[in-house]
Design a protein around this motif. Structure first.
Motif, PDB file in Angstrom:
ATOM      1  N   UNK A   5       0.884  -1.128   0.081  1.00  0.00           N
ATOM      2  CA  UNK A   5      -0.216   0.186   0.049  1.00  0.00           C
ATOM      3  C   UNK A   5       0.859   1.429   0.023  1.00  0.00           C
ATOM      4  N   UNK A   6       2.030   1.303   0.816  1.00  0.00           N
ATOM      5  CA  UNK A   6       2.915   2.470   0.931  1.00  0.00           C
ATOM      6  C   UNK A   6       3.500   2.710  -0.642  1.00  0.00           C
ATOM      7  N   UNK A   7       3.651   1.549  -1.392  1.00  0.00           N
ATOM      8  CA  UNK A   7       4.443   1.697  -2.676  1.00  0.00           C
ATOM      9  C   UNK A   7       3.335   2.310  -3.699  1.00  0.00           C
ATOM     10  N   UNK A   8       2.048   2.156  -3.286  1.00  0.00           N
ATOM     11  CA  UNK A   8       0.997   2.752  -4.079  1.00  0.00           C
ATOM     12  C   UNK A   8       0.556   4.110  -3.818  1.00  0.00           C
ATOM     13  N   UNK A   9       1.470   4.764  -2.543  1.00  0.00           N
ATOM     14  CA  UNK A   9       1.080   6.171  -2.262  1.00  0.00           C
ATOM     15  C   UNK A   9       0.186   6.455  -1.030  1.00  0.00           C
ATOM     16  N   UNK A  10       0.089   5.244  -0.261  1.00  0.00           N
ATOM     17  CA  UNK A  10      -0.707   5.335   0.970  1.00  0.00           C
ATOM     18  C   UNK A  10      -0.108   6.477   2.087  1.00  0.00           C
ATOM     19  N   UNK A  11      -0.490   7.281   2.637  1.00  0.00           N
ATOM     20  CA  UNK A  11       0.060   8.239   3.489  1.00  0.00           C
ATOM     21  C   UNK A  11       0.384   7.668   4.895  1.00  0.00           C
ATOM     22  N   UNK A  12      -0.478   6.750   5.307  1.00  0.00           N
ATOM     23  CA  UNK A  12      -0.581   6.265   6.908  1.00  0.00           C
ATOM     24  C   UNK A  12      -0.879   4.943   6.522  1.00  0.00           C
ATOM     25  N   UNK A  13      -0.042   4.111   7.294  1.00  0.00           N
ATOM     26  CA  UNK A  13      -0.119   2.566   7.438  1.00  0.00           C
ATOM     27  C   UNK A  13      -0.580   2.111   8.634  1.00  0.00           C
ATOM     28  N   UNK A  14      -1.605   1.365   8.925  1.00  0.00           N
ATOM     29  CA  UNK A  14      -1.975   0.940   9.899  1.00  0.00           C
ATOM     30  C   UNK A  14      -2.535  -0.584  10.094  1.00  0.00           C
ATOM     31  N   UNK A  15      -2.110  -1.247  11.021  1.00  0.00           N
ATOM     32  CA  UNK A  15      -2.330  -2.595  11.177  1.00  0.00           C
ATOM     33  C   UNK A  15      -3.616  -2.708  11.499  1.00  0.00           C
ATOM     34  N   UNK A  16      -4.672  -3.827  10.966  1.00  0.00           N
ATOM     35  CA  UNK A  16      -6.042  -4.206  11.242  1.00  0.00           C
ATOM     36  C   UNK A  16      -6.244  -4.759  12.556  1.00  0.00           C
ATOM     37  N   UNK A  17      -5.071  -5.200  13.078  1.00  0.00           N
ATOM     38  CA  UNK A  17      -5.527  -6.064  14.340  1.00  0.00           C
ATOM     39  C   UNK A  17      -5.296  -5.068  15.382  1.00  0.00           C
ATOM     40  N   UNK A  18      -5.006  -3.815  15.209  1.00  0.00           N
ATOM     41  CA  UNK A  18      -4.868  -2.999  16.452  1.00  0.00           C
ATOM     42  C   UNK A  18      -6.020  -1.724  16.281  1.00  0.00           C
ATOM     43  N   UNK A  19      -6.465  -0.945  17.191  1.00  0.00           N
ATOM     44  CA  UNK A  19      -7.309   0.024  17.060  1.00  0.00           C
ATOM     45  C   UNK A  19      -6.772   1.034  15.871  1.00  0.00           C
ATOM     46  N   UNK A  20      -7.742   1.614  15.129  1.00  0.00           N
ATOM     47  CA  UNK A  20      -7.412   2.542  14.102  1.00  0.00           C
ATOM     48  C   UNK A  20      -8.140   3.835  14.369  1.00  0.00           C
ATOM     49  N   UNK A  21      -9.026   3.990  15.202  1.00  0.00           N
ATOM     50  CA  UNK A  21      -9.647   5.202  15.364  1.00  0.00           C
ATOM     51  C   UNK A  21      -8.654   6.212  15.667  1.00  0.00           C
ATOM     52  N   UNK A  22      -7.977   5.889  16.896  1.00  0.00           N
ATOM     53  CA  UNK A  22      -6.991   6.884  17.419  1.00  0.00           C
ATOM     54  C   UNK A  22      -5.987   7.388  16.449  1.00  0.00           C
ATOM     55  N   UNK A  23      -5.319   6.758  15.776  1.00  0.00           N
ATOM     56  CA  UNK A  23      -4.317   7.050  14.943  1.00  0.00           C
ATOM     57  C   UNK A  23      -5.061   7.945  13.626  1.00  0.00           C
ATOM     58  N   UNK A  24      -5.992   7.532  13.218  1.00  0.00           N
ATOM     59  CA  UNK A  24      -7.004   8.386  12.216  1.00  0.00           C
ATOM     60  C   UNK A  24      -7.225   9.640  12.856  1.00  0.00           C
ATOM     61  N   UNK A  25      -7.665   9.501  13.902  1.00  0.00           N
ATOM     62  CA  UNK A  25      -7.832  11.025  14.439  1.00  0.00           C
ATOM     63  C   UNK A  25      -6.758  11.849  14.817  1.00  0.00           C
ATOM     64  N   UNK A  26      -5.468  11.128  14.970  1.00  0.00           N
ATOM     65  CA  UNK A  26      -4.256  11.820  15.314  1.00  0.00           C
ATOM     66  C   UNK A  26      -3.862  12.512  13.718  1.00  0.00           C
ATOM     67  N   UNK A  27      -3.923  11.660  12.732  1.00  0.00           N
ATOM     68  CA  UNK A  27      -3.750  11.881  11.523  1.00  0.00           C
ATOM     69  C   UNK A  27      -4.324  13.173  10.871  1.00  0.00           C
ATOM     70  N   UNK A  28      -5.637  13.305  11.278  1.00  0.00           N
ATOM     71  CA  UNK A  28      -6.424  14.353  10.845  1.00  0.00           C
ATOM     72  C   UNK A  28      -6.998  15.250  11.969  1.00  0.00           C
ATOM     73  N   UNK A  29      -6.007  15.656  12.596  1.00  0.00           N
ATOM     74  CA  UNK A  29      -6.098  16.661  13.625  1.00  0.00           C
ATOM     75  C   UNK A  29      -7.254  16.645  14.424  1.00  0.00           C
ATOM     76  N   UNK A  30      -7.649  15.389  14.752  1.00  0.00           N
ATOM     77  CA  UNK A  30      -8.653  15.041  15.699  1.00  0.00           C
ATOM     78  C   UNK A  30     -10.056  14.908  15.132  1.00  0.00           C
ATOM     79  N   UNK A  31     -10.297  15.198  13.806  1.00  0.00           N
ATOM     80  CA  UNK A  31     -11.285  15.018  13.040  1.00  0.00           C
ATOM     81  C   UNK A  31     -12.092  13.814  12.744  1.00  0.00           C
ATOM     82  N   UNK A  32     -11.178  13.056  12.265  1.00  0.00           N
ATOM     83  CA  UNK A  32     -11.653  11.996  11.932  1.00  0.00           C
ATOM     84  C   UNK A  32     -11.586  11.653  10.204  1.00  0.00           C
ATOM     85  N   UNK A  33     -12.014  10.627   9.807  1.00  0.00           N
ATOM     86  CA  UNK A  33     -11.804  10.361   8.272  1.00  0.00           C
ATOM     87  C   UNK A  33     -13.151  11.026   7.504  1.00  0.00           C
TER      88      UNK A  33
END
Ligand SMILES: [Zn+2]
Length: 342
Positions: free
Chosen positions: A208-236
């Motif tokens: 996915x990184x090779x295709x240009x993805x900006x943030x990489x998250x493993x699906x076996x860990x929570x994703x909501x927190x990292x996504x909020x951090x990545x979007x300034x607290x807003x969410x996707x």
């Protein structure tokens, strides 16, 4: 001709290479010599049984994603000629119902799908309506073209027509190394969006990184927190999810207020529960993205052929190797498509 024919439901033994008559073109058909045909999950599901598409019957020749050369044309065909390099849209409608006239062939009551409930591309030759044989430019190989039809059309519809992904969006792509997601990541990046790729292994995230993805998250860990951090607290802004039950709640949780969840698959299960208040209070938009349209297919090809996008090929094989090697149900561990060459 040689073809990989399914004569029963079951494991790899349910299919075998056989000699069968070559297809004759109807008046509006072309016959294509198959250069490559990509393995689909539907091929494996229908091999195990039961048939999933209405009208499925045995014996069956599977294979939906096909590219090759035109070798014969029906009497009424003027749009294609012998020698043309083509890629096939496998969705065949009746041509006269309201859905077909609106370009929504996937909803036609008489739907035929080449390789789904009509003879497909695991054969040396296949007959298809000439209007579904789209030209492939010289700079695109036929193996590459055969990897496009269903995943890229599905991704096009989910990302652009239904998801309306634009340059200001942050888009979460679940199952990021699936064939559909490999397309969706690139289409979202092409629209200027930022992409969060979620996948089950580091190898898939590297793809996915090779295709240009900006943030990489493993699906076996929570994703909501990292996504909020990545979007300034807003969410996707958008989540593209064809995984279904296993990812449903996480997909909802990482959306911003007013965010949109595009649902276009259920590979991990069909039944989910939800809090109505969570959806209406946050103003979430739950969007289904089903059968792609004729326009989706044409626009997808125009975009892909204009350059800058790529497919990932996991393996190429012959008829004899397809089901014994890749048909055990573990093909989802592969990154990229398996291409069969007659
Ligand atoms: Zn129709």
């Amino acid at each position: 001709m040689r073809a990989l024919v399914q004569t029963a439901f079951g494991g790899p033994e349910a299919v075998a290479v056989q000699r069968v008559p070559e297809p004759e073109p109807g008046p509006h058909d072309v016959v294509v010599r198959v250069a490559a045909c990509a393995l689909n999950r539907l091929d494996l599901l229908q091999r195990r049984g039961p048939g999933m598409l209405p009208g499925f019957s045995l014996p069956h020749i599977a294979g939906m994603d096909i590219a090759g050369h035109v070798v014969a044309t029906g009497a009424s065909v003027t749009s294609r000629a012998v020698g043309d390099r083509v890629v096939i849209d496998p969705t065949v409608g009746c041509g006269s119902c309201a859905h077909c006239l609106a370009g929504e062939r996937g909803h036609c009551a008489a739907l035929r799908v080449i390789g789904g409930n009509a003879p497909g591309g695991y054969a040396e030759f296949v007959a298809v309506p000439a209007g579904l044989a789209h030209p492939v430019p010289d700079h695109v190989g036929l193996v590459e073209a055969a990897a496009l039809p269903t995943p890229w059309s599905t991704a096009w519809q989910a990302t652009y027509r239904v998801g309306e992904v634009g340059p200001d969006d942050c888009v979460v792509v679940q199952a990021a190394a699936s064939s559909v997601s490999i397309a969706a990541i690139q289409l979202a990046k092409r629209a200027g969006a930022r992409v969060v790729a979620v996948a089950s292994t580091d190898e898939k995230l590297a793809a996915a990184a090779g295709l240009g993805a900006d943030l990489l998250l493993r699906g076996d860990a929570p994703i909501s927190g990292p996504v909020r951090d990545f979007t300034g607290g807003r969410g996707a802004d958008v989540v593209l999810d064809h995984v279904g039950a296993a990812t449903w709640q996480r997909s909802l949780d990482c959306l911003r207020i007013g965010g949109r969840l595009v649902m276009f698959g259920n590979t991990t299960g069909d039944e989910v529960s939800l809090s109505l208040a969570n959806v209406y209070h946050r103003g979430l938009r739950l969007l289904g993205s089903g059968a792609y349209t004729a326009d989706d297919f044409s626009l997808m090809l125009d975009t892909y052929f204009s350059g800058g996008l790529r497919t990932l090929v996991a393996a190429e094989c012959g008829f004899e190797d397809l089901h014994p090697t890749f048909g055990r149900g573990d093909s989802r561990s592969l990154v990229g498509r398996v291409l069969v060459r007659p």
